[in-house]
Motif scaffolding. Structure first.
Motif, mmCIF file in Angstrom:
data_model
loop_
_atom_site.group_PDB
_atom_site.id
_atom_site.type_symbol
_atom_site.label_atom_id
_atom_site.label_comp_id
_atom_site.label_asym_id
_atom_site.label_seq_id
_atom_site.Cartn_x
_atom_site.Cartn_y
_atom_site.Cartn_z
ATOM 1 N N LYS A 134 0.828 -1.199 0.000
ATOM 2 C CA LYS A 134 0.000 0.000 0.000
ATOM 3 C C LYS A 134 0.866 1.254 0.000
ATOM 4 C CE LYS A 134 -3.967 2.150 2.275
ATOM 5 N NZ LYS A 134 -4.918 2.095 3.407
ATOM 6 N N GLY A 174 -6.383 -1.090 7.655
ATOM 7 C CA GLY A 174 -5.728 -0.693 6.411
ATOM 8 C C GLY A 174 -5.086 -1.860 5.695
ATOM 9 N N TYR A 233 -12.780 -5.074 9.888
ATOM 10 C CA TYR A 233 -11.784 -4.441 9.031
ATOM 11 C C TYR A 233 -11.984 -2.929 9.083
ATOM 12 C CZ TYR A 233 -9.014 -3.573 4.757
ATOM 13 O OH TYR A 233 -8.093 -3.126 3.848
ATOM 14 N N ASN A 264 -10.972 1.045 8.254
ATOM 15 C CA ASN A 264 -10.341 1.930 7.276
ATOM 16 C C ASN A 264 -10.823 3.350 7.501
ATOM 17 O OD1 ASN A 264 -8.684 0.495 4.996
ATOM 18 N ND2 ASN A 264 -10.403 -0.886 5.423
ATOM 19 N N ARG A 265 -10.138 4.300 6.927
ATOM 20 C CA ARG A 265 -10.535 5.699 7.075
ATOM 21 C C ARG A 265 -11.779 6.002 6.249
ATOM 22 N NH1 ARG A 265 -4.660 8.826 6.636
ATOM 23 N NH2 ARG A 265 -3.820 8.017 8.614
ATOM 24 N N SER A 272 -10.343 3.277 0.813
ATOM 25 C CA SER A 272 -9.134 2.646 1.348
ATOM 26 C C SER A 272 -9.257 1.140 1.493
ATOM 27 C CB SER A 272 -8.794 3.249 2.725
ATOM 28 O OG SER A 272 -8.607 4.639 2.638
ATOM 29 N N ILE A 273 -10.456 0.607 1.294
ATOM 30 C CA ILE A 273 -10.677 -0.827 1.509
ATOM 31 C C ILE A 273 -10.013 -1.633 0.390
ATOM 32 C CG2 ILE A 273 -12.403 -2.644 1.732
ATOM 33 C CD1 ILE A 273 -14.357 -0.499 2.719
ATOM 34 N N GLU A 286 -12.100 -5.607 -1.298
ATOM 35 C CA GLU A 286 -13.485 -5.566 -0.826
ATOM 36 C C GLU A 286 -14.358 -6.621 -1.509
ATOM 37 O OE1 GLU A 286 -17.348 -2.603 -0.250
ATOM 38 O OE2 GLU A 286 -15.464 -1.785 -1.059
ATOM 39 N N CYS A 295 -15.587 2.062 8.791
ATOM 40 C CA CYS A 295 -14.876 3.247 8.301
ATOM 41 C C CYS A 295 -15.067 4.419 9.252
ATOM 42 C CB CYS A 295 -15.382 3.643 6.912
ATOM 43 S SG CYS A 295 -15.044 2.409 5.636
#
Length: 737
Positions: A478, A526, A552, A554-555, A559-560, A563, A581
């Motif tokens: 990433k 992330g 899970y 994430n922001r 960002s996933i 998915e 999120c």
């Protein structure tokens, strides 16, 4: 070759032989080397007399012959032997101490020690590391990379007729490379030029002028004696690591064991059997011309060269002791199913010359059993090799050498896929050559070596599949704001390139899943999804009665990673999926917009006391999750997290004690803790001591210990000669340095 059963390791057997032989070294060996030095001087004096004064019809020929023998003796039984510190710990060493010996050889002693002790002995026959074979001046093996000047190497045979001053230049350049100084330039060759100037004045001006009417005889005689003497040494050195019965290696890396180190030395080195007819002629000249009482056996002229295999196992044993233990080394080789390489001199030299010519073309190991027409039939491949070689560009890793590598192994990028709208890159790597049997479990990781400009970085990345799910090594990298390596990988890695793997997949620790528990809980943040998804794939494949849950974090939705696959896994396996999120648009009702909290964890992990939790996320996030789960009742032993532990040498922690290390000759002193090596102590006060393997095997850093005790001497007799690279103090220590 099948190795016979033995209860002892190769390293143990060799160590025992070394200890027993080293214990014998004493005054007898000093007397021997004194005699050799006197014999060498007598030979040189008679050579000079014959060339300058004549007195016989064949005085010139005999003078040149003796000059050759003097050069050979100075290198073999004397300098090459003494420079290893063979006599340093003996009380009567005097001028035979490695720092005191005056070498009648056109090579600076300090530069020789760096090139020979620090580079050649630790890295014997390792391509691109051992300057003796991998320095690219010549190409003797198909596995060596081909570069432009190799096309001209048949002409190198003509260089044997030139003054061998290049020997000193090469040593200076090699020493500079080892010390990471410029390999070329006036500063690099400063010592060499000074030595060459002194040698030229003596041999081509002073001695010829002293000869009067035999000026020309002396000039030409000195020239031929030096050229032929050095040629003979070069031919011997070439066959010892370039003969057809030895092997070349790729870098085994820091994981090379003691047994592997000694096995490589045995397979990379060959002894030779001298030619009796030549020896008989040379011996007759000596007997007739040199008045020396009770001269030594002629074998001293080959010193540690005809017993080079013993020399590489025990470089600081005197040459006379190396000859003494030949039967024992042969027996150890036989006991461990290893060859004892030895080749007749008259057979090896033509073979060396043949391969010098043969491998001037860019053929590799894949062509060596076939005619070169197989390469000519592939003009694109041939052009590519020539193009790389003429530009001195490193070719693809398997272009020339075809061998399994477990350290710095090249892996081809088969395919890449952009993830999360360009925020990450999935990479599918082919298993390197010979890795077909490598297996790894879900949660394992691999270490990559990435070169950016002139800098190299090692980074660890989780494998997104276990070996039952994939025949390739799959990672996902990433992008990170300001992340130099991760962003470089995302921007530059393409299919068809090669990436260097530091080692095989790391497959241990509590985070690796061999068998899924009944209630696995996966928590990812992330890019932490990368090892977790391999566990979820295992859950689907094994089809057990385990009930899994994924949280899970994430922001935002963008960002996933993975998915679509995560949602597919939720349908295909017994897996509850919760994508969480910090912020999410209202229309994404399939996402949970919340922050990490004990309430959230309790809500989605109702059976916390019987769960096994696997967490991969940024360190701060992991710490918070750990604290909150323990508070909610999760037993500590059921909390599993990823901790990258790249392969490094393990050092015991200090016991808190400090010891004074005194360096006798330099007058320097330093205080160190119990887990600091004596080599590191020397470097702290600016004392540079040659070092190579830094594991106590190559003997490059052997020093005489005047007093004190190291960790290896507890409960044993005190040693006086130690390898300081792996010696740590257990008392105050004084070294003769």
């Amino acid at each position: 070759m099948q190795t016979p059963a033995t209860t002892r390791s190769l390293a143990d057997d060799l160590q025992q032989l070394y200890d027993e032989t080293r214990a014998k070294v004493g005054q007898e060996d000093i007397d021997h080397i004194e005699k050799i030095a006197a014999y060498s001087n007598a030979i040189k004096a008679r050579s000079r007399e014959l060339l300058q004064k004549g007195g016989k019809p064949d005085a010139f020929k005999r003078g040149v012959t003796l000059a050759v023998l003097h050069t050979l003796l100075e290198f073999a039984e004397l300098g090459h032997n003494i420079m290893h510190g063979t006599y340093d710990n003996l009380p009567n060493a005097k001028r035979f101490h490695s720092d005191q010996w005056v070498w009648d050889f056109i090579t600076d002693p300090d530069e020789w020690k760096i090139m020979h002790h620090q580079n050649h002995h630790p890295f014997t026959n390792i391509i691109d590391k051992d300057h003796d074979i991998g320095y690219s001046m010549i190409r003797m093996f198909a596995g060596q990379n081909w570069y432009g000047h190799h096309a001209l190497q048949p002409l190198a045979l003509g260089a044997l007729a030139l003054p061998n001053y290049f020997f000193s230049m090469y040593t200076a350049s090699s020493a500079a490379r080892v010390e990471e100084r410029p390999a070329l330039g006036l500063k690099t060759f400063e010592r060499a030029f000074k030595l060459l100037g002194k040698h030229a004045r003596r041999n081509y001006i002073q001695e010829p002028l002293a000869a009067g009417s035999r000026f020309l005889h002396t000039v030409v005689g000195n020239y031929l004696g030096i050229v032929l003497g050095y040629d003979l040494i070069i031919l011997m050195l070439m066959l010892e690591h370039h003969a057809h019965n030895v092997q070349v290696f790729v870098d085994p890396g820091p994981g090379e064991s003691r047994d592997e180190y000694f096995r490589r030395q045995l397979l990379a080195t060959s002894n030779f059997i001298p030619t009796s007819a030549i020896d008989s002629y040379l011996k007759s000249i000596l007997d007739e011309e040199v008045d020396f009482p009770n001269p030594p056996d002629f074998e001293v002229f080959y010193g540690g060269l005809s017993t080079h295999l013993e020399h590489h196992l025990f470089p600081d044993l005197p040459c006379n002791r190396q000859r003494e233990i030949v039967p024992q080394v042969q027996a150890i080789c036989a006991a461990h199913g290893l060859p004892y390489n030895i080749v007749p001199f008259e057979e090896a030299i033509p073979n060396v010359i043949k391969r010098l010519i043969k491998w001037a073309v860019p053929a590799g190991e894949q062509e060596q059993q076939k005619t070169l027409t197989s390469l000519v039939r592939r003009p694109r491949q041939l052009f590519k090799r020539v193009n790389h070689g003429m530009r001195y560009k490193v070719p693809s890793p398997y272009t020339y050498i075809q061998t399994t590598r477990y350290f710095n192994a090249p892996a081809e990028v088969l395919a890449t896929r952009i993830e999360a709208g360009g925020q990450a890159l999935s990479i599918h790597l082919a298993k390197p050559l010979g890795w077909d049997e490598q297996v790894w479990d879900a949660g394992a990781y691999i270490s990559l070596r990435i070169k950016i400009g002139k800098e190299e970085f090692v980074r660890q990345y989780s494998l997104t599949s276990d070996s039952l799910d994939s025949d390739t090594l799959d990672i996902t990298v990433k992008r990170v704001e300001g992340g130099r390596v991760s962003n470089f990988i995302n921007d530059t890695v393409k299919a068809g390139q090669f990436i260097t793997l530091v080692g095989t997949p790391q497959n241990d620790g509590s985070f690796v899943v061999q068998q899924l528990p009944k209630l696995p809980i996966f928590i990812a943040g992330g890019v932490g999804i990368t090892p977790i998804i391999s566990m979820m794939r295992k859950l689907r494949r094994d089809n057990t009665d385990a009930q899994g849950t994924l949280l899970y974090f994430n922001r935002n939705p963008e960002s996933i990673i993975f998915e679509d696959e995560i949602r597919a896994l939720a349908k295909q396996a017994r897996l509850n999926v919760h994508l969480i999120c910090d912020s999410a648009p209202e229309h994404r009702t399939d996402l949970i917009q919340e922050k990490l909290s004990p309430k959230l964890l309790k809500q989605y992990i109702p059976d916390i006391c019987t769960a096994d939790v696997y967490v991969c996320a940024p360190p701060g996030f992991i710490d918070i999750v750990n604290t909150q789960l323990i508070t909610l009742g999760l037993p500590e032993g059921r909390f599993h997290t990823e901790s990258f532990t790249p392969p490094t040498l393990v050092r015991e922690p200090s016991d808190g004690r400090q010891y004074r290390i005194h360096f006798k000759r330099s007058g320097q002193e330093v205080t160190i803790e119990s887990n600091v090596t004596l080599l590191e102590a020397a470097r702290q006060v600016g004392i540079q001591i040659p070092s190579g393997c830094e594991r106590g095997l190559c003997k490059a850093c052997v020093c005489t210990k005047v007093s004190g005790q190291t960790q290896d001497e507890i409960g044993k007799s005190t040693q006086t000669r130690i390898t300081i690279c792996n010696s740590m103090p257990r008392s105050d220590i004084e070294l003769d340095v």
